[in-house]
Design an enzyme around this catalytic site. Structure first.
Site, PDB file in Angstrom:
ATOM      1  N   ASP A  31     -42.682 -29.930 -54.412  1.00 49.69           N
ATOM      2  CA  ASP A  31     -42.555 -28.875 -53.405  1.00 49.69           C
ATOM      3  C   ASP A  31     -41.310 -28.039 -53.660  1.00 49.69           C
ATOM      4  O   ASP A  31     -40.240 -28.322 -53.139  1.00 49.69           O
ATOM      5  CB  ASP A  31     -42.510 -29.491 -52.010  1.00 49.69           C
ATOM      6  CG  ASP A  31     -42.464 -28.429 -50.916  1.00 49.69           C
ATOM      7  OD1 ASP A  31     -42.660 -27.241 -51.225  1.00 49.69           O
ATOM      8  OD2 ASP A  31     -42.239 -28.801 -49.753  1.00 49.69           O
ATOM      9  N   ASP A  91     -42.665 -16.453 -57.146  1.00 53.41           N
ATOM     10  CA  ASP A  91     -42.267 -15.595 -58.251  1.00 53.41           C
ATOM     11  C   ASP A  91     -43.513 -14.923 -58.816  1.00 53.41           C
ATOM     12  O   ASP A  91     -44.618 -15.152 -58.332  1.00 53.41           O
ATOM     13  CB  ASP A  91     -41.551 -16.421 -59.332  1.00 53.41           C
ATOM     14  CG  ASP A  91     -40.479 -15.624 -60.055  1.00 53.41           C
ATOM     15  OD1 ASP A  91     -40.731 -14.428 -60.359  1.00 53.41           O
ATOM     16  OD2 ASP A  91     -39.393 -16.174 -60.318  1.00 53.41           O
ATOM     17  N   LYS A  99     -41.848 -24.707 -53.298  1.00 59.58           N
ATOM     18  CA  LYS A  99     -42.309 -23.484 -52.635  1.00 59.58           C
ATOM     19  C   LYS A  99     -42.122 -22.288 -53.573  1.00 59.58           C
ATOM     20  O   LYS A  99     -41.393 -21.343 -53.297  1.00 59.58           O
ATOM     21  CB  LYS A  99     -41.604 -23.274 -51.290  1.00 59.58           C
ATOM     22  CG  LYS A  99     -41.996 -24.330 -50.275  1.00 59.58           C
ATOM     23  CD  LYS A  99     -41.392 -24.072 -48.913  1.00 59.58           C
ATOM     24  CE  LYS A  99     -41.805 -25.159 -47.936  1.00 59.58           C
ATOM     25  NZ  LYS A  99     -41.283 -26.509 -48.298  1.00 59.58           N
TER      26      LYS A  99
END
Length: 199
Positions: free
Chosen positions: A56, A61, A58
């Protein structure tokens, strides 16, 4: 095996102790920034020997970079990673990615999450708040059993053990509640996710 993914948001020594102690009970583990910043990909490699690892970070990009990061995480032993849903529709479909569609705390996702559900086909699944069982129920209703739902926010963030599963989640992600007392994992005994999806 209980429908619980243990969030190992702690130091590496404690994370390994907890992961080893829950090896036969937990469906998998979540490794986040805390462990990656402490031990790098070695944390993923080591913990993935004990069970499936969801990383994780997150991710948020451009698709090219997200794919490169996921490739590296997969090479280190992770089954999958989590990326921000606000990247849709630019995010490239990838069965190794869970898409965050709603946070466990107030955010802009509160306005977007229902729209994002129409764009999650081709991904491993979605991340949705276990402390909001009504949202889990709506997501399961919208997506059916073809999409996995993993749900954080259990314990310290107000979600009660089992509520997200009963609402339609496949797995609950649990951190502090189990890190404080791993024996609490027994609270998930007897719970069966409605769709039977693997992590």
């Amino acid at each position: 095996m209980y429908p619980v993914v243990v969030a190992l948001d702690t130091d590496l020594k404690t994370a390994l102790e907890v992961a080893r102690s829950l090896r036969d009970e937990a469906a998998g583990y979540k490794v986040g920034w805390d462990l990656v910043l402490e031990a790098g990909l070695e944390a993923v490699r080591t913990i993935s020997r004990l069970g499936p690892v969801v990383v994780d970070l997150k991710l948020a990009d451009v698709p090219h970079i997200v794919k490169r990061v996921v490739d590296k995480l997969s090479s280190a032993g992770a089954c999958c990673a989590i990326a921000h849903g606000f990247l849709l529709p630019s995010l490239e479909r990838d069965e190794r990615l869970y898409v965050l569609v709603k946070m466990t705390v107030g955010s802009q996702y509160d306005r977007l999450w229902k729209e994002l559900l129409g764009e999650v086909v081709g991904f491993r699944g979605v991340v949705a708040p276990g402390n909001e069982p009504q949202a889990i129920s709506a997501i399961r209703s919208s997506l059916g059993c073809s999409t996995r739902i993993i749900s954080p926010g259990i314990g310290a963030q107000g979600g009660r053990p089992g509520d997200a599963i009963r609402a339609g989640a496949d797995f609950e992600i649990v951190g502090r509640y189990l890190l404080e007392n791993p024996a609490r994992v027994s609270e998930w005994a007897g719970l069966r996710p409605p769709c039977g999806n693997p992590l």
